[in-house]
Design an enzyme around this catalytic site. Structure first.
Site, PDB file in Angstrom:
ATOM      1  N   ARG A 124       0.795  -1.226   0.000  1.00  0.00           N
ATOM      2  CA  ARG A 124       0.000   0.000   0.000  1.00  0.00           C
ATOM      3  C   ARG A 124       0.829   1.277   0.000  1.00  0.00           C
ATOM      4  NH1 ARG A 124      -2.889  -4.124   1.740  1.00  0.00           N
ATOM      5  NH2 ARG A 124      -0.948  -4.643   2.754  1.00  0.00           N
ATOM      6  N   THR A 125       1.823   1.324   0.839  1.00  0.00           N
ATOM      7  CA  THR A 125       2.538   2.601   0.986  1.00  0.00           C
ATOM      8  C   THR A 125       3.227   2.984  -0.324  1.00  0.00           C
ATOM      9  OG1 THR A 125       2.866   2.095   3.310  1.00  0.00           O
ATOM     10  CG2 THR A 125       4.202   3.861   2.395  1.00  0.00           C
TER      11      THR A 125
ATOM     12  N   LYS B 284      25.621  -4.146  -2.776  1.00  0.00           N
ATOM     13  CA  LYS B 284      27.078  -4.240  -2.989  1.00  0.00           C
ATOM     14  C   LYS B 284      27.863  -3.626  -1.839  1.00  0.00           C
ATOM     15  CE  LYS B 284      26.488  -3.405  -7.963  1.00  0.00           C
ATOM     16  NZ  LYS B 284      26.704  -2.330  -8.952  1.00  0.00           N
TER      17      LYS B 284
ATOM     18  N   ARG C 122      11.696   3.746   2.838  1.00  0.00           N
ATOM     19  CA  ARG C 122      11.345   2.762   3.884  1.00  0.00           C
ATOM     20  C   ARG C 122      12.562   1.891   4.128  1.00  0.00           C
ATOM     21  NH1 ARG C 122       6.114  -1.111   4.023  1.00  0.00           N
ATOM     22  NH2 ARG C 122       5.253   0.842   4.806  1.00  0.00           N
TER      23      ARG C 122
ATOM     24  N   HIS D  79       5.942   5.701  11.304  1.00  0.00           N
ATOM     25  CA  HIS D  79       5.379   5.645   9.947  1.00  0.00           C
ATOM     26  C   HIS D  79       4.369   6.804   9.865  1.00  0.00           C
ATOM     27  CE1 HIS D  79       3.938   4.267   6.200  1.00  0.00           C
ATOM     28  NE2 HIS D  79       3.634   3.015   6.466  1.00  0.00           N
TER      29      HIS D  79
HETATM   30  C1  NCD Z   1       2.407  -1.206   7.956  1.00  0.00           C
HETATM   31  C2  NCD Z   1       3.906  -1.047   8.026  1.00  0.00           C
HETATM   32  O1  NCD Z   1       4.617  -1.286   7.043  1.00  0.00           O
HETATM   33  O2  NCD Z   1       4.362  -0.626   9.079  1.00  0.00           O
HETATM   34  N1  NCD Z   1       1.904  -1.349   6.685  1.00  0.00           N
HETATM   35  C3  NCD Z   1       1.543  -0.225   5.984  1.00  0.00           C
HETATM   36  O3  NCD Z   1       2.355   0.605   5.664  1.00  0.00           O
HETATM   37  N2  NCD Z   1       0.250  -0.075   5.689  1.00  0.00           N
HETATM   38  C4  NCD Z   1       1.835  -2.148   8.933  1.00  0.00           C
HETATM   39  C5  NCD Z   1       2.401  -3.532   9.044  1.00  0.00           C
HETATM   40  O4  NCD Z   1       3.301  -3.927   8.304  1.00  0.00           O
HETATM   41  O5  NCD Z   1       1.906  -4.247   9.897  1.00  0.00           O
END
Ligand code: NCD
Length: 306
Positions: free
Chosen positions: A55-56, A84, A105, A133
């Site tokens: 999703r993100t 590397k 991320r 997040h």
């Molecule tokens: C979350 C994350 O990556 O922290 N997912 C997201 O971005 N919607 C939640 C999770 O992984 O549980």
């Protein structure tokens, strides 16, 4: 104001006050009908994902494309030069030449903050280890506001893995700007860490309650934010096995809730919510993914517009 304050990007929920949040909620609302625009024409967004994402990453990329911009990036540390042995700092100092904003991320806590130190272009934190997040929390607040009309006055439960879940840390911090009854619901071993509780209570003067049995307060909640147990963050997998099925929210539970109750989840869901309740109007976690797209359109427009 907002654009000036966040011109270097979005790193932590701690940087947001109530005014900043309300501004973005309003901008998100204005994006609800916008799916084909030119406002970011000529801009390039880089998405650097060193950890899995559905999703993100896709909502950031879709948001950028819907606003007329372009995207580059990678969705695994295995396909970049990090594999590397290149440092994150060097990666950022390279990608800033190819793009106008970086969404990152990474499994390391503080990774986005560190990237921002080296970057001349805005950095957006899309998940830094188990710490934060912030854009997920912004879309969570946006979902609640759009669905329930207001944030003040609500009773909100945050349930599941409060120790390792990064979304819940950012969410609790953002919610502390509002007049909310907040309940942290978790097994004893997955309680919210003291560093977040101390911040909320001592620094922000925000009160909350901690409990394990959600049934005690379920009929009083307006919102329940359910989360997955974060398997990948456990050092001891036996401990994960012990807690992995601690909460499974089912039809019987839903029947105990208020008429306008809403069940949220950042997703992915493993088995903590029965699929039998997906069709209920109270279960809005897939709608939440749509609000996520709109909130990310708002964020990108604010940060990247000329
Ligand atoms: C979350 C994350 O990556 O922290 N997912 C997201 O971005 N919607 C939640 C999770 O992984 O549980």
């Amino acid at each position: 104001m907002f654009r000036e304050k966040f011109k270097d990007g979005i790193i932590s929920a701690r940087d947001f006050n109530r005014e900043d949040i309300e501004y973005l909620l309003k901008k998100g609302h204005q994006m609800m009908d916008i799916k084909d625009s030119n406002i970011l024409k000529g801009k390039i967004l880089a998405t650097l994902f060193f950890e899995p994402s559905t999703r993100t990453r896709l909502s950031f990329e879709s948001a950028m494309l819907r606003l007329g911009g372009n995207i580059i990036g990678f969705h695994s540390g295995d396909v970049s030069s990090i594999k590397k042995g290149e440092s994150l700092a060097d990666t950022v100092r390279t990608v800033e030449n190819y793009s106008d904003c970086i969404v990152i991320r990474h499994s390391r806590e503080g990774s986005a903050k560190m990237a921002a130190r080296f970057s001349k272009i805005p950095i957006i934190n899309a998940g830094s280890g188990s710490k934060e997040h912030p854009t997920q929390a912004l879309l969570d607040l946006f979902t609640i506001k759009e669905e329930l009309g207001s944030l003040d006055g609500l009773n909100i439960g945050i349930m599941g893995d409060l120790k390792y879940g990064r979304t819940v840390h950012s969410l609790a911090i953002l919610l502390s700007n509002f007049n909310i009854g907040l309940y942290f619901i978790s097994p004893e071993e997955l309680r919210m860490r003291n560093r977040y509780k101390d911040y909320l209570y001592h620094y922000r003067g925000f009160r909350f309650k901690e409990l394990t049995d959600y049934r005690k307060i379920l009929d009083n909640l307006d919102v329940l934010y359910m989360t997955r147990i974060q398997k990948e963050r456990f050092a001891d997998l036996e401990e994960y096995e012990r807690v992995k099925n601690f909460y499974v929210f089912k039809q019987d539970d839903l029947a105990q809730t208020k008429d306008n109750f809403k069940l949220l989840h950042p997703l992915p869901r493993i088995n903590e919510i029965s699929t039998k309740i997906d069709s209920s109007e109270k279960a809005i976690y897939f709608k939440q993914t749509f609000y996520g797209l709109k909130m990310r359109q708002a964020i990108l427009a604010e940060i990247l517009k000329d």
